[in-house]
Scaffold this motif. Sequence first.
Motif, short mmCIF file in Angstrom:
data_model
loop_
_atom_site.label_atom_id
_atom_site.label_comp_id
_atom_site.label_asym_id
_atom_site.label_seq_id
_atom_site.Cartn_x
_atom_site.Cartn_y
_atom_site.Cartn_z
N ALA A 15 0.79 -1.05 0.04
CA ALA A 15 -0.15 -0.14 0.08
C ALA A 15 0.78 1.27 0.09
N ALA A 16 0.17 2.41 -0.18
CA ALA A 16 1.08 3.58 -0.10
C ALA A 16 0.32 4.68 0.29
N VAL A 17 1.22 5.71 0.21
CA VAL A 17 0.69 6.93 0.39
C VAL A 17 0.20 7.34 -0.89
N CYS A 18 -0.87 8.43 -1.04
CA CYS A 18 -1.72 8.30 -2.12
C CYS A 18 -2.13 9.68 -2.27
N GLY A 19 -2.88 10.02 -3.35
CA GLY A 19 -3.66 11.27 -3.52
C GLY A 19 -4.95 11.20 -2.86
N CYS A 20 -5.29 12.19 -2.20
CA CYS A 20 -6.23 12.09 -1.40
C CYS A 20 -7.50 13.24 -1.54
N GLY A 21 -8.62 13.08 -1.27
CA GLY A 21 -9.71 14.07 -1.70
C GLY A 21 -10.85 13.35 -2.46
N SER A 163 -1.83 18.43 7.68
CA SER A 163 -0.82 17.36 7.56
C SER A 163 -1.84 15.95 7.19
N CYS A 164 -0.89 14.89 6.78
CA CYS A 164 -1.40 13.70 6.73
C CYS A 164 -2.74 13.33 7.82
N ALA A 165 -1.94 13.53 8.99
CA ALA A 165 -2.83 13.39 10.35
C ALA A 165 -3.92 14.19 10.48
N THR A 166 -4.24 15.32 9.78
CA THR A 166 -5.38 15.98 9.82
C THR A 166 -6.59 14.91 9.51
N CYS A 167 -6.22 14.31 8.27
CA CYS A 167 -7.57 13.39 7.97
C CYS A 167 -7.30 12.06 8.18
N HIS A 168 -6.00 11.56 8.52
CA HIS A 168 -5.79 10.26 8.89
C HIS A 168 -5.20 10.25 10.15
N ASP A 169 -5.72 10.53 11.39
CA ASP A 169 -5.28 10.66 12.63
C ASP A 169 -5.02 9.31 13.36
N GLY A 190 -17.76 14.62 -2.55
CA GLY A 190 -16.70 14.27 -1.31
C GLY A 190 -16.62 12.59 -1.39
N ARG A 191 -15.34 12.31 -0.70
CA ARG A 191 -15.12 11.08 -0.26
C ARG A 191 -14.71 11.06 0.96
N SER A 192 -15.07 9.86 1.86
CA SER A 192 -14.60 10.08 3.14
C SER A 192 -13.15 9.37 3.40
N MET A 205 -4.84 1.60 -4.14
CA MET A 205 -5.20 2.63 -3.21
C MET A 205 -6.38 3.43 -3.63
N PHE A 206 -7.03 3.99 -2.65
CA PHE A 206 -8.30 4.81 -2.93
C PHE A 206 -9.64 3.92 -3.07
N TRP A 207 -10.86 4.52 -2.85
CA TRP A 207 -12.07 3.70 -2.95
C TRP A 207 -12.20 3.37 -4.35
N ASP A 208 -11.63 3.86 -5.57
CA ASP A 208 -11.67 3.34 -6.98
C ASP A 208 -10.43 2.51 -7.26
N GLY A 209 -9.50 2.36 -6.55
CA GLY A 209 -8.34 1.75 -6.75
C GLY A 209 -7.62 2.52 -7.94
N ARG A 210 -7.45 3.81 -7.92
CA ARG A 210 -7.01 4.40 -9.18
C ARG A 210 -5.30 4.46 -8.89
N ALA A 211 -4.71 4.24 -7.98
CA ALA A 211 -3.60 4.28 -7.73
C ALA A 211 -2.93 2.89 -7.12
N PHE A 375 -17.04 0.28 -5.63
CA PHE A 375 -15.93 0.97 -4.88
C PHE A 375 -15.28 -0.26 -4.19
N LYS A 376 -14.02 0.11 -3.77
CA LYS A 376 -13.10 -0.98 -3.34
C LYS A 376 -13.76 -1.57 -1.85
N THR A 377 -13.57 -3.00 -1.71
CA THR A 377 -14.00 -3.44 -0.48
C THR A 377 -13.24 -2.83 0.67
N LEU A 481 0.85 15.64 -4.51
CA LEU A 481 1.93 14.87 -3.63
C LEU A 481 1.90 13.75 -3.35
N LEU A 482 0.65 13.45 -2.95
CA LEU A 482 0.00 12.22 -2.36
C LEU A 482 0.04 11.22 -3.59
N GLN A 483 -0.18 11.74 -4.70
CA GLN A 483 -0.71 10.62 -5.98
C GLN A 483 0.49 10.03 -6.53
C1 HEC Z 1 -7.89 16.71 3.37
C2 HEC Z 1 -7.79 15.27 3.83
C3 HEC Z 1 -6.90 14.41 3.45
C4 HEC Z 1 -5.44 14.49 3.83
C5 HEC Z 1 -4.57 15.78 4.22
C6 HEC Z 1 -4.81 13.23 3.26
N1 HEC Z 1 -5.56 12.37 2.98
FE1 HEC Z 1 -5.42 10.45 2.31
N2 HEC Z 1 -7.06 10.39 1.92
C7 HEC Z 1 -8.28 11.14 1.86
C8 HEC Z 1 -9.35 10.94 1.15
C9 HEC Z 1 -10.54 11.60 1.08
C10 HEC Z 1 -9.12 9.86 0.53
C11 HEC Z 1 -9.91 8.85 -0.32
C12 HEC Z 1 -9.90 9.23 -1.65
C13 HEC Z 1 -10.59 8.73 -2.84
O1 HEC Z 1 -10.80 7.50 -2.67
O2 HEC Z 1 -10.57 9.18 -3.89
C14 HEC Z 1 -7.41 9.36 0.87
C15 HEC Z 1 -7.10 8.06 0.85
C16 HEC Z 1 -5.76 7.83 1.27
C17 HEC Z 1 -5.20 6.31 1.13
C18 HEC Z 1 -5.73 5.25 0.49
C19 HEC Z 1 -6.26 4.36 1.48
C20 HEC Z 1 -7.18 3.21 0.67
O3 HEC Z 1 -7.61 2.33 1.77
O4 HEC Z 1 -7.16 3.12 -0.28
C21 HEC Z 1 -3.88 6.36 2.05
C22 HEC Z 1 -2.85 5.28 2.36
C23 HEC Z 1 -3.89 7.85 2.33
N3 HEC Z 1 -4.71 8.59 2.05
C24 HEC Z 1 -2.56 8.50 3.04
C25 HEC Z 1 -2.34 9.86 3.40
C26 HEC Z 1 -1.14 10.34 3.39
C27 HEC Z 1 0.15 9.56 3.50
C28 HEC Z 1 -1.32 11.93 3.39
C29 HEC Z 1 -0.18 12.82 3.85
C30 HEC Z 1 0.70 13.05 2.85
C31 HEC Z 1 -2.74 11.87 3.31
N4 HEC Z 1 -3.45 10.76 3.05
C32 HEC Z 1 -3.44 13.04 3.43
C33 HEC Z 1 -8.28 12.32 2.66
C34 HEC Z 1 -7.16 13.09 3.02
#
Ligand code: HEC
Length: 484
Positions: A15-21, A163-169, A190-192, A205-211, A375-377, A481-483
């Motif tokens: 798994a990985a760091v990823c694009g979020c939002g 930070s990452c921890a803002t959304c993934h504490d 939005g996505r959770s 990674m992601f709900w849609d597995g795009r990464a 969506f991904k299980t 950055l995350l993607q």
């Molecule tokens: C603004 C809130 C927010 C921030 C900040 C954020 N994330 Fe996310 N993260 C999300 C959301 C929302 C998703 C789901 C997006 C999607 O599926 O399209 C996600 C998805 C993920 C996933 C995929 C998990 C999975 O089960 O597929 C990982 C891993 C992750 N983030 C790590 C990080 C890391 C590491 C950082 C910092 C570099 C970070 N996130 C910053 C909101 C955030």
Amino acid sequence: MTRYLGLPAATLLAAAVCGCGGSGVEDRPAGAEAARAGETSAVGGSDSGREPVATLLNARVVRTSASTEAGQKVDPSKNQGSEKSELKRKHDGSGPDPGDFYWQPSDASKIHDEPLAVKVPAGLQPLIENVSVPAANPITKGKVELGKMLYFDARISKDTTVSCATCHDPAKAWTDNMPTSTGIDGQRGGRSAPTVLNTTYGRTMFWDGRAPSLEGQAQGPPRNPIEMGDQTFEEIVGRLRKIPAYQEMFAKVFGTEVTLDGIAKAIAAFERATALSGNSKYDKYTAGDPKALSDSEKRGMVLFGLRLDQDDDFKTDVVLKKADCTSCHAGFNFTDEQFHNLGIGWDADKKMFADLGRWAATPIGAKNPADRGAFKTPTVRDVARTAPYMHDGSLKTLEEVVEHYNKGGHPNPSLDKDIRKLGLTEQEKADVVAFMKALTGDVIKVELPKLPPGPDGSAPNPVDALSAPGAKAAFRGQHALLQF
Ligand code: HEC
Ligand code: HEC
């Protein structure tokens, strides 16, 4: 023993760091997501995230010719030369080579880091090189320490509040316990924020597995370095390079300056070493303690689709698999890593989905109608602590989730064939919920790091970024950055 180990280890991906939002916008052409994020065409290009993704990572691993022993350097120049010169050519004459911000050849004489053996909690698969840990990113002590700082450091965001921890504490089971996270520019719906727990075992990674995995992408500098939102990769890396301790730590861990490749690798290594949930009551039960689960939890386990231990003399007349959750929540991490439509987000009046999910993330030519609104299980380990539920955070409690399944989901043209009316009694519904609660694990406690001071001598407090009010909008642009 009744432990269910359905997934072939070799197909599990790191798994990985990823694009979020948020994403999954209906009218955006497929592939736009990937292009925006500077991803390679291979990302999201596989049909359902099965073999093609594994092949992608394996191919990269095989091509990495340097030693992959923990603590030793992996020299991406062996396979990234052409990409780097491509970047150089693009940016000729415009100041420093921006390729430097993404990746640099490492200097082995500078690396002073030691391998870190991660002992995973009971019930989880050990971390295995090339399965859950890419050979190109061995877990090392200094790297995990660095990754932890970066994970909690809001200076990664443009206005330095998120930070990452803002959304993934980590204190909230690595989520934000919010229904949705603020989307990035131009994205509707939005996505959770999913939990980061056990994502080291995730195949996509992601709900849609795009990464795919972080490293699958991170080994190559993004080929399409376009501005994301209001911040570029160069700005992010440039800001971190002004923090002396980061420059020193990158030299120690990677033998380079601060680079995007290193940021991604360090954060991923931190997540692998700490974002693990196991040793739940269920794991104690499967390890041979019949008293670890209550009668209700045992009935729930059977309804969920798992057999009781043969040495357990508990008797129940509930029907095995009546709730049939293991059709999808299978294996030691309770996910098949596939995409399914449960009808979440379906608007029956307008006859459309708020978010097309996997379908939108699949390239034109490979789109499958069954992926509309799929969506991904997610794992259900630690699920009692990650409310609210589903990709849009629309279900508040586990009881609501079970009710959704019991009534057969929301009927729609792409509803998964395994979603049907279940006819569970009130007691049975309570039992299934009780079983899920028994999957709450021993989560590794994460102490907040002390962040290094910046050029003005002041250091931020990581607590300030935890659920900072209104701060999420400032994260626009971080998506890139995350993607990886
Ligand atoms: C603004 C809130 C927010 C921030 C900040 C954020 N994330 Fe996310 N993260 C999300 C959301 C929302 C998703 C789901 C997006 C999607 O599926 O399209 C996600 C998805 C993920 C996933 C995929 C998990 C999975 O089960 O597929 C990982 C891993 C992750 N983030 C790590 C990080 C890391 C590491 C950082 C910092 C570099 C970070 N996130 C910053 C909101 C955030
Ligand atoms: C057809 C496959 C499938 C079956 C069967 C299934 N699930 Fe799910 N489950 C999913 C998918 C896919 C999601 C995410 C759906 C979404 O967000 O749109 C999900 C989400 C969940 C969530 C929310 C997790 C979170 O982090 O948001 C819980 C809890 C859950 N399922 C429990 C169950 C239980 C209990 C059963 C049996 C009654 C079950 N599932 C049966 C595929 C399935």
